[in-house]
Design an enzyme around this catalytic site. Structure first.
Site, mmCIF file in Angstrom:
data_model
loop_
_atom_site.group_PDB
_atom_site.id
_atom_site.type_symbol
_atom_site.label_atom_id
_atom_site.label_comp_id
_atom_site.label_asym_id
_atom_site.label_seq_id
_atom_site.Cartn_x
_atom_site.Cartn_y
_atom_site.Cartn_z
ATOM 1 N N CYS A 158 0.818 -1.217 0.000
ATOM 2 C CA CYS A 158 0.000 0.000 0.000
ATOM 3 C C CYS A 158 0.856 1.275 0.000
ATOM 4 C CB CYS A 158 -0.933 0.001 1.206
ATOM 5 S SG CYS A 158 -0.116 -0.374 2.759
ATOM 6 N N HIS A 251 -2.703 6.961 3.132
ATOM 7 C CA HIS A 251 -1.244 7.112 3.199
ATOM 8 C C HIS A 251 -0.845 8.329 2.357
ATOM 9 C CE1 HIS A 251 -1.101 3.348 5.172
ATOM 10 N NE2 HIS A 251 -0.551 2.591 4.247
HETATM 11 N N1 LIG Z 1 -4.496 -3.169 6.297
HETATM 12 C C1 LIG Z 1 -3.962 -2.676 5.168
HETATM 13 O O1 LIG Z 1 -4.129 -1.507 4.792
HETATM 14 C C2 LIG Z 1 -3.128 -3.571 4.289
HETATM 15 C C3 LIG Z 1 -2.678 -3.025 3.088
HETATM 16 C C4 LIG Z 1 -1.956 -3.822 2.236
HETATM 17 C C5 LIG Z 1 -1.673 -5.116 2.592
HETATM 18 N N2 LIG Z 1 -2.102 -5.635 3.778
HETATM 19 C C6 LIG Z 1 -1.803 -7.038 4.051
HETATM 20 O O2 LIG Z 1 -3.031 -7.781 3.956
HETATM 21 C C7 LIG Z 1 -3.001 -8.903 4.847
HETATM 22 C C8 LIG Z 1 -4.184 -8.829 5.779
HETATM 23 O O3 LIG Z 1 -4.070 -7.645 6.546
HETATM 24 P P1 LIG Z 1 -5.170 -7.190 7.572
HETATM 25 O O4 LIG Z 1 -4.772 -5.829 7.998
HETATM 26 O O5 LIG Z 1 -6.516 -7.399 7.009
HETATM 27 O O6 LIG Z 1 -4.920 -8.267 8.767
HETATM 28 P P2 LIG Z 1 -5.932 -8.680 9.948
HETATM 29 O O7 LIG Z 1 -6.942 -7.634 10.185
HETATM 30 O O8 LIG Z 1 -5.055 -9.111 11.073
HETATM 31 O O9 LIG Z 1 -6.701 -9.982 9.368
HETATM 32 C C9 LIG Z 1 -6.032 -11.200 9.159
HETATM 33 C C10 LIG Z 1 -6.950 -12.263 8.581
HETATM 34 O O10 LIG Z 1 -6.176 -13.479 8.440
HETATM 35 C C11 LIG Z 1 -6.857 -14.543 9.112
HETATM 36 N N3 LIG Z 1 -5.913 -15.496 9.688
HETATM 37 C C12 LIG Z 1 -4.979 -15.267 10.642
HETATM 38 N N4 LIG Z 1 -4.346 -16.427 10.966
HETATM 39 C C13 LIG Z 1 -4.907 -17.393 10.199
HETATM 40 C C14 LIG Z 1 -4.720 -18.801 10.075
HETATM 41 N N5 LIG Z 1 -3.827 -19.459 10.813
HETATM 42 N N6 LIG Z 1 -5.464 -19.495 9.172
HETATM 43 C C15 LIG Z 1 -6.396 -18.854 8.423
HETATM 44 N N7 LIG Z 1 -6.637 -17.517 8.505
HETATM 45 C C16 LIG Z 1 -5.909 -16.805 9.372
HETATM 46 C C17 LIG Z 1 -7.663 -13.861 10.207
HETATM 47 O O11 LIG Z 1 -8.708 -14.723 10.616
HETATM 48 P P3 LIG Z 1 -9.284 -14.701 12.141
HETATM 49 O O12 LIG Z 1 -10.154 -13.493 12.226
HETATM 50 O O13 LIG Z 1 -10.057 -15.977 12.218
HETATM 51 O O14 LIG Z 1 -8.111 -14.650 13.049
HETATM 52 C C18 LIG Z 1 -8.145 -12.616 9.478
HETATM 53 O O15 LIG Z 1 -9.247 -12.941 8.662
HETATM 54 C C19 LIG Z 1 -1.650 -8.826 5.561
HETATM 55 O O16 LIG Z 1 -0.751 -9.666 4.891
HETATM 56 C C20 LIG Z 1 -1.254 -7.368 5.423
HETATM 57 O O17 LIG Z 1 0.135 -7.194 5.469
HETATM 58 C C21 LIG Z 1 -2.832 -4.881 4.635
#
Ligand SMILES: NC(=O)c1ccc[n+]([C@@H]2O[C@H](COP(=O)([O-])OP(=O)(O)OC[C@H]3O[C@@H](n4cnc5c(N)ncnc54)[C@H](OP(=O)(O)O)[C@@H]3O)[C@@H](O)[C@H]2O)c1
Length: 362
Positions: A158, A251
């Site tokens: 991002c 951002h």
């Molecule tokens: N936030 C942003 O702006 C952004 C931007 C670009 C990229 N990203 C990337 O996108 C990804 C997700 O980010 P996020 O901010 O959405 O993270 P998040 O809010 O922590 O959500 C993580 C997700 O992954 C699932 N998960 C975690 N452990 C797991 C497992 N062992 N097996 C299956 N599912 C699992 C969680 O499920 P549960 O709810 O069941 O734990 C949840 O649905 C990351 O790699 C991050 O670096 C984020």
């Protein structure tokens, strides 16, 4: 046209919730499966996100009663229900790599938000308005891996989305050096002010691993598809400082740039405003009418006012002025969970559907 069935892996997280929301009234795609960790599996979606729903709109009606599946254990069942999946998992990179490869090997296209496969040589990393031609790498990937239907395509980090479109738009002036400082929202870490109270009235000068991504990923995105690989761009050189600021979404980037070719202010602004968007002719549902908007007002873009420009998919810029040391400086802004995450991935899936890479399964 019959809608393509989309699954969301990591549907309960910050980015996953965005995917679910964006699919609510999508004209080409419909939400067909939601999956997350064993902690959430078996729950109704609305219960699993209760107390951590971060979107401004309510949980979409079609998602509320869906029963969450487990990303790994229920892989076969999910792959029978969907035509493709969005991946928004937060797990160890090697685990994500394996999961995405398994889905792709089972014939399911994976459009990923994760960094796990960004440097896999036969996986394209796409900003649709910047390098849509890299989608052709999918043919090479399928050949390499013996996959007929499945593939993996990723979007970049991002942090780079506010300045890479600017670099691309100024390509004809030969940008040689970029010094960028990003001021990044807390949702980029999957957090809110409730879950990260330390961010109130605070600035943290470190986002682990972000500066490397911000310097390296543009070189793949701006690279050229040569035969069976992406030849990385050799310029511009990029030096990045990434800082977490107390902002919910959006951002901002402060950009200093050295252009190899003479340019005046008017011609730079003209190049930004008249960027030839290579996907404009496809009329994709999530595409912007205006991709880059330059503000003449001296105090714009502002995160609070401008992050939702073009439904959070556009890039806003402003404050172009001469810099005595490097040449020029300016400011740009993009929405990190829309343009920079789920929105960018949905647009990429639209592009890949329009190009015939994502089709109905069976
Ligand atoms: N936030 C942003 O702006 C952004 C931007 C670009 C990229 N990203 C990337 O996108 C990804 C997700 O980010 P996020 O901010 O959405 O993270 P998040 O809010 O922590 O959500 C993580 C997700 O992954 C699932 N998960 C975690 N452990 C797991 C497992 N062992 N097996 C299956 N599912 C699992 C969680 O499920 P549960 O709810 O069941 O734990 C949840 O649905 C990351 O790699 C991050 O670096 C984020």
């Amino acid at each position: 046209m019959k809608k393509l069935k989309a699954g969301v892996l990591g549907a309960t997280g910050m980015v996953g919730q965005r995917f679910v929301s964006l699919l609510e009234r999508h004209p080409w795609f419909e939400l067909a499966a939601v999956a997350a960790s064993p902690r959430s599996a078996g729950k109704r979606y609305e219960n699993a996100v209760s107390g951590r729903w971060n979107m401004q709109s309510a949980v979409p009606g079609m998602a509320k009663g869906m029963i969450l599946k487990e990303v790994e254990k229920d892989m076969e069942a999910i792959s029978r229900e969907v035509d493709f999946v969005f991946s928004a998992l937060d797990m160890e990179k090697d685990e994500i790599k394996k999961i995405e490869e398994k889905y792709a090997s089972m014939g399911i296209p994976v459009v990923s938000n994760n960094s796990a496969h960004r440097w896999t040589s036969d996986v394209p990393m796409i900003i649709p308005e910047v390098n849509p031609e890299h989608a052709a790498l999918i043919d090479i990937q399928r050949k390499n891996r013996g996959w007929e239907r499945g593939f993996i395509a990723v979007k970049p980090n991002c942090s780079i989305q506010s300045y890479v479109p600017i670099i691309k738009a100024l390509e004809s002036f030969n940008p040689e050096k970029i010094i960028v400082t990003t001021l990044q929202a807390i949702s980029g870490a999957g957090k809110t002010f409730e879950t990260w109270p330390e961010m109130k009235d605070n600035v943290i000068p470190l986002i682990g691993g972000e500066e490397e991504k911000s310097e390296n990923e543009p070189m793949k995105v701006l690279g050229k598809l040569v035969e069976d690989r992406i030849e990385q761009a050799k310029s511009p050189e990029i030096s990045a400082t990434c800082i977490r600021v107390p902002v919910s979404d959006g951002h901002m980037a402060s950009i200093s740039l050295h252009l190899g070719k003479e340019a005046d202010k008017e011609s730079i602004i003209n190049a930004l405003g008249h960027y030839k968007n290579p996907i404009a002719h496809l009329s994709l549902p999530s595409a912007t009418k205006e991709f880059i908007k330059y503000f003449e007002e001296p105090d714009r873009p502002q995160t609070g006012l401008d992050r939702d420009f073009e439904n959070g998919m556009g890039i806003t810029a402003g404050r172009l002025r001469k810099d005595a040391i490097i040449g020029w400086k300016m400011v740009a802004l993009s929405h990190n969970t829309l343009r920079g995450a789920a929105g960018g991935a949905v647009l990429m899936a639209e592009l890949l559907a329009a190009k015939g890479y994502i089709k109905p399964n069976g």
